[in-house]
Write an enzyme that holds these catalytic residues in place. Structure first.
Site, PDB file in Angstrom:
ATOM      1  N   TYR A 106       1.366  28.952 -15.558  1.00  0.00           N
ATOM      2  CA  TYR A 106       2.639  28.276 -15.313  1.00  0.00           C
ATOM      3  C   TYR A 106       3.203  28.703 -13.948  1.00  0.00           C
ATOM      4  O   TYR A 106       3.123  29.884 -13.586  1.00  0.00           O
ATOM      5  CB  TYR A 106       3.586  28.658 -16.448  1.00  0.00           C
ATOM      6  N   ASP A 178      -0.346  33.729 -22.757  1.00  0.00           N
ATOM      7  CA  ASP A 178       0.712  32.723 -22.893  1.00  0.00           C
ATOM      8  C   ASP A 178       0.126  31.593 -23.724  1.00  0.00           C
ATOM      9  O   ASP A 178      -0.731  30.839 -23.272  1.00  0.00           O
ATOM     10  CB  ASP A 178       1.159  32.230 -21.509  1.00  0.00           C
ATOM     11  N   LYS A 203       9.443  24.848 -25.882  1.00  0.00           N
ATOM     12  CA  LYS A 203       8.469  23.768 -26.043  1.00  0.00           C
ATOM     13  C   LYS A 203       8.216  23.513 -27.537  1.00  0.00           C
ATOM     14  O   LYS A 203       9.135  23.207 -28.247  1.00  0.00           O
ATOM     15  CB  LYS A 203       7.200  24.120 -25.279  1.00  0.00           C
TER      16      LYS A 203
HETATM   17  C1  LIG Z   1       7.704  26.143 -19.843  1.00  0.00           C
HETATM   18  C2  LIG Z   1       6.697  27.208 -19.804  1.00  0.00           C
HETATM   19  C3  LIG Z   1       7.053  28.537 -19.472  1.00  0.00           C
HETATM   20  C4  LIG Z   1       8.467  28.931 -19.117  1.00  0.00           C
HETATM   21  O1  LIG Z   1       9.319  28.764 -20.207  1.00  0.00           O
HETATM   22  P1  LIG Z   1      10.906  28.444 -20.086  1.00  0.00           P
HETATM   23  O2  LIG Z   1      11.330  28.398 -21.512  1.00  0.00           O
HETATM   24  O3  LIG Z   1      11.066  27.179 -19.329  1.00  0.00           O
HETATM   25  O4  LIG Z   1      11.522  29.611 -19.343  1.00  0.00           O
HETATM   26  C5  LIG Z   1       6.057  29.495 -19.505  1.00  0.00           C
HETATM   27  N1  LIG Z   1       4.778  29.176 -19.794  1.00  0.00           N
HETATM   28  C6  LIG Z   1       4.400  27.916 -20.099  1.00  0.00           C
HETATM   29  C7  LIG Z   1       2.973  27.623 -20.414  1.00  0.00           C
HETATM   30  C8  LIG Z   1       5.341  26.883 -20.107  1.00  0.00           C
HETATM   31  O5  LIG Z   1       4.965  25.631 -20.389  1.00  0.00           O
END
Ligand SMILES: *Cc1c(COP(=O)(O)O)cnc(C)c1O
Length: 386
Positions: A106, A178, A203
């Site tokens: 990301y 992640d 998400k």
């Molecule tokens: C959106 C996202 C983030 C960051 O998250 P936020 O809630 O926007 O701070 C980190 N890793 C991935 C894979 C993401 O899609």
């Protein structure tokens, strides 16, 4: 979970995990404790509650539930996915340490590890996860941790964690994953040897486009260290965000499965379209990681990408014609959303650099929602025809 001695399935944990069997008169929906202060016993430090400490009852419930869903000892919910990544890394790395991170991560994470951490004396090397022995080649004496993301945004590539886990084990490095795109429904990294799992709960975990939050999962000792970072850097979530997240989690299993079924339908339909030169979805046999995805994932996920054969302007015009599907930068919710990475996450790169990463101009990421798949396809159809 004290309903019975039988291990609970993921779908059941998503609804009940972290709560005991209800007593008579107890509310079925866990109440919102929108309070910063809680009366405390006099003459002791024990039992002190304060939301910045991550011990508001709404935070505690959702933390327990997420730990159960990921098969982790403990979990912590933070103010955003970015806050989760930052505190997770600050708890692992000290000045003088070195981090190996996948180059497919990301954008916010990439900037954190290449711009912020070096200023604190923490070095980071980005590694192409598809380069054979790439991780081993870039090891240093002071390497402490490996950071990867899988499936990868926005190309839907899927990493094989096995060799990375083996290397981390051999050298005693912490492996941080992640897992935002997979969700525990699709993949549970701890079962595959990861030490730490990170989510942007903004998400899929919340799934309704109305909460910003993040989560870190790991051992109880490590999570206490992350909590100290969260407290001191002020990254705790608001009680209402925790309440909404807990409510969103109840439907995680059905949402992710439905969105995954829809994504497969949309991908198969897209593969028949003459306007498109590529469809990237791990569920399609021609995807480069189809075999790894089949062997390791429980479901192929809700994220896919398509490429317009006539390039960027043609795809932007398609996006302008969409009616049901919204053009918006985020993902992982009940509404189908699309975005062109050349205007969002990969805006800072040149067209040829993006093409080298697998996203030529004309590339569109689709986060498939839970609508009727025929309606999603009908909207794409009218927009592609123009
Ligand atoms: C959106 C996202 C983030 C960051 O998250 P936020 O809630 O926007 O701070 C980190 N890793 C991935 C894979 C993401 O899609």
């Amino acid at each position: 979970m004290t309903h019975s001695n039988k291990p609970q399935s993921l779908a059941t944990l998503a609804v009940h995990g972290g709560r005991d069997a209800l007593a008579t008169d107890e509310p079925v929906a866990f109440p919102l404790y929108q309070s910063v202060n809680f009366k405390q016993e006099a003459g002791t430090a024990a039992g002190m509650r304060y939301p910045r400490y991550g011990n508001n009852p709404n935070a505690e419930l959702v933390q327990k539930r997420l730990a159960l869903l990921e098969g982790a000892e403990a979990g912590l919910v933070l103010a955003s996915g970015q806050g989760a990544t930052a505190c997770a890394l600050l708890a692992l790395l000290r000045s003088g340490d070195h981090l190996l991170a996948s180059s497919w991560i990301y954008g916010g994470t990439q900037q954190l590890v290449t711009k912020e951490l070096p200023g604190m004396g923490i070095q980071c090397t980005l590694v192409d996860p598809m380069e054979s022995r790439g991780w081993r080649k870039r090891l240093r004496k002071n390497t402490r941790a490996i950071f990867v993301e899988s499936p990868v945004n926005p190309t839907a590539r899927v990493l094989d964690l096995k060799p990375i886990t083996a290397l981390a084990r051999e050298l005693g490095l912490a492996l941080v994953v992640d897992s935002t795109f997979a969700t525990p429904v699709g993949f549970r990294p701890i079962e595959h040897g990861a030490d730490v799992v990170i989510h942007s709960a903004t998400k899929f975990l919340n799934g309704h486009h109305d909460v910003i939050a993040g989560a870190v999962l790991g051992t109880a000792t490590y999570i206490e260290e992350v909590r100290q970072k969260m407290i001191l850097w002020g990254q705790a979530p608001d009680p209402f965000a925790c309440w909404l997240l807990e409510r969103g989690l109840k439907t995680l299993d059905v949402r992710v499965k439905r969105a995954t079924d829809n994504a497969m339908r949309v991908a198969l339909w897209c593969a028949t379209r003459p306007e498109l030169s590529a469809v990237l979805y791990p569920g399609l046999p021609d995807h480069p990681d189809h075999e790894i995805a089949l062997a390791t994932l429980d479901g192929m996920g809700a994220m896919l990408a398509i490429v317009h054969r006539d390039g960027g302007d043609a795809m932007t015009n398609v996006v302008r014609r969409l009616q049901l599907i919204a053009h918006a930068p985020s993902l992982g919710g009940v509404d189908t959303l699309v975005s062109e990475p050349r205007f969002t996450s990969h805006e800072h790169l040149s067209a040829s650099e993006r093409a080298a990463l697998g996203m030529p101009d004309g590339f569109l990421r689709i986060s498939v929602g839970i609508e009727d798949p025929d309606d999603i396809i009908a909207d794409l159809d009218q927009a592609l025809r123009g």
